[in-house]
Structures are given as C-alpha cells and as structure tokens.
Design a protein around this motif. Structure first.
Motif, PDB file in Angstrom:
ATOM      1  N   ASP A  51       0.027   0.614   0.753  1.00 48.79           N
ATOM      2  CA  ASP A  51       1.602   1.315   0.628  1.00 48.79           C
ATOM      3  C   ASP A  51       2.076   1.910   1.738  1.00 48.79           C
ATOM      4  O   ASP A  51       1.872   2.871   2.199  1.00 48.79           O
ATOM      5  CB  ASP A  51       1.143   2.398  -0.269  1.00 48.79           C
ATOM      6  CG  ASP A  51       2.790   2.067  -0.886  1.00 48.79           C
ATOM      7  OD1 ASP A  51       3.513   1.723  -0.514  1.00 48.79           O
ATOM      8  OD2 ASP A  51       2.274   3.111  -1.790  1.00 48.79           O
ATOM      9  N   PRO A  52       2.120   0.970   2.747  1.00 55.81           N
ATOM     10  CA  PRO A  52       2.811   1.290   3.760  1.00 55.81           C
ATOM     11  C   PRO A  52       3.729   2.286   4.240  1.00 55.81           C
ATOM     12  O   PRO A  52       4.389   3.326   4.363  1.00 55.81           O
ATOM     13  CB  PRO A  52       3.492   0.490   4.416  1.00 55.81           C
ATOM     14  CG  PRO A  52       3.052  -0.564   3.725  1.00 55.81           C
ATOM     15  CD  PRO A  52       2.594  -0.348   2.783  1.00 55.81           C
ATOM     16  N   ALA A  53       4.651   2.391   2.419  1.00 56.91           N
ATOM     17  CA  ALA A  53       6.263   3.640   1.920  1.00 56.91           C
ATOM     18  C   ALA A  53       5.254   5.059   1.862  1.00 56.91           C
ATOM     19  O   ALA A  53       5.963   5.659   2.284  1.00 56.91           O
ATOM     20  CB  ALA A  53       6.134   3.064   0.849  1.00 56.91           C
ATOM     21  N   ASP A  54       3.710   4.483   2.439  1.00 58.33           N
ATOM     22  CA  ASP A  54       3.488   6.476   1.851  1.00 58.33           C
ATOM     23  C   ASP A  54       3.458   6.863   3.341  1.00 58.33           C
ATOM     24  O   ASP A  54       3.203   7.909   3.622  1.00 58.33           O
ATOM     25  CB  ASP A  54       1.914   6.441   1.717  1.00 58.33           C
ATOM     26  CG  ASP A  54       1.874   5.852  -0.196  1.00 58.33           C
ATOM     27  OD1 ASP A  54       2.793   6.532  -0.597  1.00 58.33           O
ATOM     28  OD2 ASP A  54       0.399   6.087  -0.406  1.00 58.33           O
ATOM     29  N   ASP A  55       3.225   6.158   4.118  1.00 62.88           N
ATOM     30  CA  ASP A  55       3.470   6.353   5.786  1.00 62.88           C
ATOM     31  C   ASP A  55       4.797   7.504   5.872  1.00 62.88           C
ATOM     32  O   ASP A  55       4.534   8.203   6.736  1.00 62.88           O
ATOM     33  CB  ASP A  55       2.949   5.964   6.906  1.00 62.88           C
ATOM     34  CG  ASP A  55       1.898   4.515   5.786  1.00 62.88           C
ATOM     35  OD1 ASP A  55       1.453   5.495   5.711  1.00 62.88           O
ATOM     36  OD2 ASP A  55       1.099   3.618   6.504  1.00 62.88           O
ATOM     37  N   VAL A  56       5.623   6.753   5.388  1.00 69.32           N
ATOM     38  CA  VAL A  56       7.126   7.639   5.822  1.00 69.32           C
ATOM     39  C   VAL A  56       6.127   9.074   5.684  1.00 69.32           C
ATOM     40  O   VAL A  56       7.286   9.939   6.173  1.00 69.32           O
ATOM     41  CB  VAL A  56       8.177   7.387   5.514  1.00 69.32           C
ATOM     42  CG1 VAL A  56       9.426   8.144   5.654  1.00 69.32           C
ATOM     43  CG2 VAL A  56       7.994   5.730   6.162  1.00 69.32           C
TER      44      VAL A  56
END
Length: 74
Positions: A51-56
């Motif tokens: 879940d790349p959105a978690d990186d933000v």
C-alpha cells in the motif's frame, strides 16, 4: 468506477501506447515485451510495499522555523 470501466481504460491506454510505438518504428513484440517487463517490476514493488499510500503518512513534514530576522520586528 467499476472494474470493467477500469479494465477498459487500461486496455485502451495500452492499445494507444502500442500503436504509437509501432508507428514510431518499434516492433510490436518489443513493445509487448517492454510492457510485460514493466508490469513485472510493478508487481515486485507491490509485493515489497502493498500500500504505497501508507508511505505518505510516514513522511515527516517539518514546519518552517520562525527565526527569520524579519520575524523579530513585530
């Protein structure tokens, strides 16, 4: 957007990409191979980070300091 809409958009985008590359002189098979290679890279990246959105949310945003000389002149 439904799954069918999404798939139709992807299909159309890939079709346009392949057509443009072939018109520009690339071999159709080379374009397909490049697309499959990129999809493989994306799949590996997804396996590492599902879940790349978690990186933000993990990025630290530093507040600007208020120690500019002009700030003292209130």
């Amino acid at each position: 957007m439904t799954m069918n809409d999404w798939r139709a958009d992807v299909h159309l985008g890939l079709e346009r990409l392949v057509d443009a590359a072939v018109v520009a002189g690339a071999r159709q098979q080379d374009v397909y191979d490049a697309i499959l290679d990129e999809i493989g890279k994306l799949r590996l990246a997804y396996e590492r980070d599902p879940d790349p959105a978690d990186d933000v949310s993990e990025q630290v945003v530093e507040e600007p300091s208020n120690n500019w000389p002009a700030a003292d002149k209130g």
